[in-house]
Design an enzyme around this catalytic site. Structure first.
Site, PDB file in Angstrom:
ATOM      1  CB  SER A 213      -0.898  -0.007   1.234  1.00  0.00           C
ATOM      2  OG  SER A 213      -0.102   0.021   2.393  1.00  0.00           O
ATOM      3  CD  GLU A 234       6.557  -1.361  -9.118  1.00  0.00           C
ATOM      4  OE1 GLU A 234       5.423  -0.972  -9.473  1.00  0.00           O
ATOM      5  OE2 GLU A 234       7.580  -1.193  -9.807  1.00  0.00           O
ATOM      6  CB  CYS A 268      -1.650  -3.153  -7.767  1.00  0.00           C
ATOM      7  SG  CYS A 268      -0.645  -4.066  -8.936  1.00  0.00           S
TER       8      CYS A 268
HETATM    9  P1  NAD Z   1       0.619  -3.483   3.084  1.00  0.00           P
HETATM   10  O1  NAD Z   1       1.252  -2.195   2.732  1.00  0.00           O
HETATM   11  O2  NAD Z   1      -0.329  -3.528   4.214  1.00  0.00           O
HETATM   12  O3  NAD Z   1       1.724  -4.600   3.427  1.00  0.00           O
HETATM   13  C1  NAD Z   1       2.701  -4.971   2.484  1.00  0.00           C
HETATM   14  C2  NAD Z   1       3.894  -5.579   3.216  1.00  0.00           C
HETATM   15  O4  NAD Z   1       4.511  -4.583   4.016  1.00  0.00           O
HETATM   16  C3  NAD Z   1       3.556  -6.727   4.148  1.00  0.00           C
HETATM   17  O5  NAD Z   1       4.549  -7.713   4.010  1.00  0.00           O
HETATM   18  C4  NAD Z   1       3.636  -6.089   5.519  1.00  0.00           C
HETATM   19  O6  NAD Z   1       3.966  -6.982   6.552  1.00  0.00           O
HETATM   20  C5  NAD Z   1       4.762  -5.103   5.318  1.00  0.00           C
HETATM   21  N1  NAD Z   1       4.765  -3.968   6.241  1.00  0.00           N
HETATM   22  C6  NAD Z   1       3.707  -3.418   6.884  1.00  0.00           C
HETATM   23  N2  NAD Z   1       4.116  -2.340   7.592  1.00  0.00           N
HETATM   24  C7  NAD Z   1       5.451  -2.221   7.382  1.00  0.00           C
HETATM   25  C8  NAD Z   1       6.430  -1.302   7.831  1.00  0.00           C
HETATM   26  N3  NAD Z   1       6.129  -0.274   8.630  1.00  0.00           N
HETATM   27  N4  NAD Z   1       7.708  -1.458   7.415  1.00  0.00           N
HETATM   28  C9  NAD Z   1       8.036  -2.473   6.595  1.00  0.00           C
HETATM   29  N5  NAD Z   1       7.145  -3.380   6.129  1.00  0.00           N
HETATM   30  C10 NAD Z   1       5.867  -3.252   6.521  1.00  0.00           C
HETATM   31  O7  NAD Z   1      -0.067  -3.990   1.726  1.00  0.00           O
HETATM   32  P2  NAD Z   1      -1.056  -5.220   1.544  1.00  0.00           P
HETATM   33  O8  NAD Z   1      -2.353  -4.827   2.142  1.00  0.00           O
HETATM   34  O9  NAD Z   1      -0.372  -6.462   1.941  1.00  0.00           O
HETATM   35  O10 NAD Z   1      -1.201  -5.283  -0.061  1.00  0.00           O
HETATM   36  C11 NAD Z   1      -2.157  -4.599  -0.787  1.00  0.00           C
HETATM   37  C12 NAD Z   1      -1.549  -3.352  -1.398  1.00  0.00           C
HETATM   38  O11 NAD Z   1      -0.476  -3.696  -2.253  1.00  0.00           O
HETATM   39  C13 NAD Z   1      -2.526  -2.591  -2.273  1.00  0.00           C
HETATM   40  O12 NAD Z   1      -2.408  -1.217  -2.015  1.00  0.00           O
HETATM   41  C14 NAD Z   1      -2.056  -2.891  -3.679  1.00  0.00           C
HETATM   42  O13 NAD Z   1      -2.393  -1.940  -4.636  1.00  0.00           O
HETATM   43  C15 NAD Z   1      -0.578  -2.980  -3.474  1.00  0.00           C
HETATM   44  N6  NAD Z   1       0.040  -3.709  -4.569  1.00  0.00           N
HETATM   45  C16 NAD Z   1       0.788  -3.017  -5.484  1.00  0.00           C
HETATM   46  C17 NAD Z   1       1.340  -3.684  -6.564  1.00  0.00           C
HETATM   47  C18 NAD Z   1       2.154  -2.946  -7.597  1.00  0.00           C
HETATM   48  O14 NAD Z   1       2.857  -3.590  -8.364  1.00  0.00           O
HETATM   49  N7  NAD Z   1       2.083  -1.640  -7.667  1.00  0.00           N
HETATM   50  C19 NAD Z   1       1.140  -5.053  -6.707  1.00  0.00           C
HETATM   51  C20 NAD Z   1       0.366  -5.705  -5.770  1.00  0.00           C
HETATM   52  C21 NAD Z   1      -0.165  -5.036  -4.697  1.00  0.00           C
END
Ligand code: NAD
Length: 479
Positions: A213, A234, A268
């Site tokens: 995110s 990303e 995404c």
């Molecule tokens: P998220 O941001 O909640 O978590 C992603 C990862 O970050 C997880 O492994 C989580 O444990 C880790 N994380 C959480 N807080 C952190 C911190 N403070 N420091 C380091 N790591 C941390 O995302 P999500 O809910 O797992 O995934 C959905 C999101 O991913 C959506 O916004 C989607 O659009 C995005 N996404 C983007 C792409 C792209 O290529 N642009 C592809 C797939 C998903």
């Protein structure tokens, strides 16, 4: 002395709603120790050269393929999706084989010199070496693909790699560890846990790639800045699709539906806003609602249907909030719209919404569900301006009567990748270089050659071929 008990986390089963999987969280000490081990292994890995590394990666691909039933089975429980899980595992295998095939040629094509400098007597040679330890942080929506999409080219480049998958979908790691045990030369391992594990990992790596995110991406970028390491992000999207008056409305409805709801919209690059020309709007809406009504939930039979449960149960609440906010501001929910609790899982049928305005969360924030807000437009310029009116710039799509017409619109959309005459193509095409714009990302493209080249550091060897300058050349009083 008693050993400190390992901290564990539990993961939800999206079909039953039960937290029935427990796994050990990597402690800061575990992560530090693993980073030391991988750093020690990296020089030998890089010294194998591109061909040697490609050969090991091909063995990894074969081992994953042989273990596909167990990896896909774990992923199916993680995500509640059967067919997509198989596609994901196969996609990961293809990605590895693709890098193993292209990597050596990319190295061979690097410009090394020697080439003459503008400074007389000097020639320049460029040497390339990989960042020593690479780190990836992955989300839950495509756990296998997104845990490895950046790590594989990093390994191909010569880095060692640590990967932190999402704590929401950890089950695939167990069978993957069994696979990695068959390829002991490969300096790749997993860090388990949530935000703390992600932050701890960043402290030990030389380059971080984050998929997730936008709000977490900002925290990752801050942590990387503190370490002065590069961060590729990303992030989220709010992808628009523009459908012009010359498009075939039935065809457009089929494309729009698929692009919005595959994987329950938890992608995404899902289409999250549709702008359709008034001339074809009625026919388009009839076709869209008809096609949406034929979409089946994969419940009760997980092997039959199109739409699975939400992977992350609270994601269903967020989607419900967006729908409620739109309703409260005057939008009409034409079909779907209610979260269904079935067997412990949470589902949503394709939800078509009209009468939307750009002050609604559903038009501004990432929804990440099978929701299609439709805006009917009279003026294409206004539709393009509205399509660009979000903080996101991930990708977009244009459907028109011809490819040429679509191309004329594509260049005006403020996003990193545009699908023409289709939608959400970035999920299926790995070699289209693109850079996400605005709050959707940061850094070089993960797709195309830059997916690997971004990990190579250039070292300049500046060769003196003539006589070095004497100290008198810098003496005062000669100007
Ligand atoms: P998220 O941001 O909640 O978590 C992603 C990862 O970050 C997880 O492994 C989580 O444990 C880790 N994380 C959480 N807080 C952190 C911190 N403070 N420091 C380091 N790591 C941390 O995302 P999500 O809910 O797992 O995934 C959905 C999101 O991913 C959506 O916004 C989607 O659009 C995005 N996404 C983007 C792409 C792209 O290529 N642009 C592809 C797939 C998903």
């Amino acid at each position: 002395m008693n050993a400190t008990p390992a901290i564990t986390m539990k993961a939800n089963n999206p079909r039953t709603g039960e937290a029935d999987y427990e796994f050990a969280v990597s402690s800061p000490g575990d992560i530090a120790a693993e980073a030391v081990r991988l750093r020690a292994a990296q020089p030998a890995w890089e010294a194998m050269g591109p061909e040697g590394r490609a050969e090991v990666l091909l063995r990894l691909a074969d081992a994953i393929e042989a273990a596909a039933p167990s990896i896909a089975a774990a992923l199916t429980v993680d995500t509640g999706r059967g067919a997509v899980s198989w596609i994901e595992v196969q996609g990961c295998v293809s990605n590895i084989r693709g890098w193993a095939a292209r990597g050596p040629a990319l190295f061979a094509g690097l410009e090394r010199g020697p080439k003459p400098s503008a400074t007389p007597g000097i020639e320049i040679v460029t040497e390339y070496s990989a960042h020593v330890l690479f780190g990836a942080i992955a989300p839950w929506n495509f756990p296998v693909i997104l845990s490895h999409i950046d790590a594989i080219p990093a390994l191909m480049a010569g880095s060692a790699a640590l990967v932190k998958p999402s704590e929401v979908t950890p089950r695939f790691v167990e069978p993957m560890r069994a696979v990695l045990a068959q390829v002991p030369e490969l300096p790749l391992s997993y860090v388990m846990g949530g935000a703390e594990a992600g932050q701890a990992m960043i402290e030990h790596v030389d380059y971080v790639c984050f998929t997730g995110s936008t709000s977490t991406g900002r925290k990752v970028a801050e942590a990387a800045a503190g370490q002065l390491i590069p961060a590729n992000l990303e992030l989220g999207g709010k992808d628009p699709m523009i459908i012009t008056a010359s498009a075939d409305p039935e065809w457009a409805a089929g494309v729009a539906l698929r692009s919005s709801i595959v994987a329950t919209g938890q992608a995404c690059q899902s289409i999250e806003r549709i702008y359709v020309a008034r001339e074809i709007a009625e026919l388009f809406m009839t076709a869209l609602i008809g096609a949406a009504s034929e979409v089946k939930l994969t419940y009760p039979d997980p092997n039959d249907g199109h739409l699975g449960p939400f992977i992350f149960p609270s994601q269903a609440d967020k989607v419900a909030d967006h729908i409620a906010d739109a309703r409260s501001k005057g939008a009409d929910v034409i079909c779907g719209g209610e979260i269904e609790e079935l067997g412990g899982g949470r589902y949503l049928r394709p939800t078509v919404i009209t009468g939307v305005t750009h002050d609604m969360a559903i038009m501004r924030e990432e929804t990440f569900g099978p929701v299609l807000p439709v805006t009917i437009f009279d003026d294409l310029d206004v539709a393009i301006a509205q399509a660009n009116y979000t903080e996101y710039g991930l990708s977009a799509a244009v459907l028109a009567g011809s490819l040429d017409e679509a191309a004329g619109i594509a260049g005006r959309l403020d996003a990193g990748a545009i699908s023409l005459q289709d939608g959400a193509l970035t999920s299926m095409v790995g070699d289209a270089t693109n850079q996400s714009r605005k709050a959707s990302g940061l850094g070089p493209s993960r797709m195309g050659d830059s997916g690997m080249l971004r990990y190579l550091r250039e070292q300049a060897h500046i060769r003196q071929t003539g006589a070095p300058l004497p100290i008198d050349a810098f003496a005062e009083g000669q100007g």
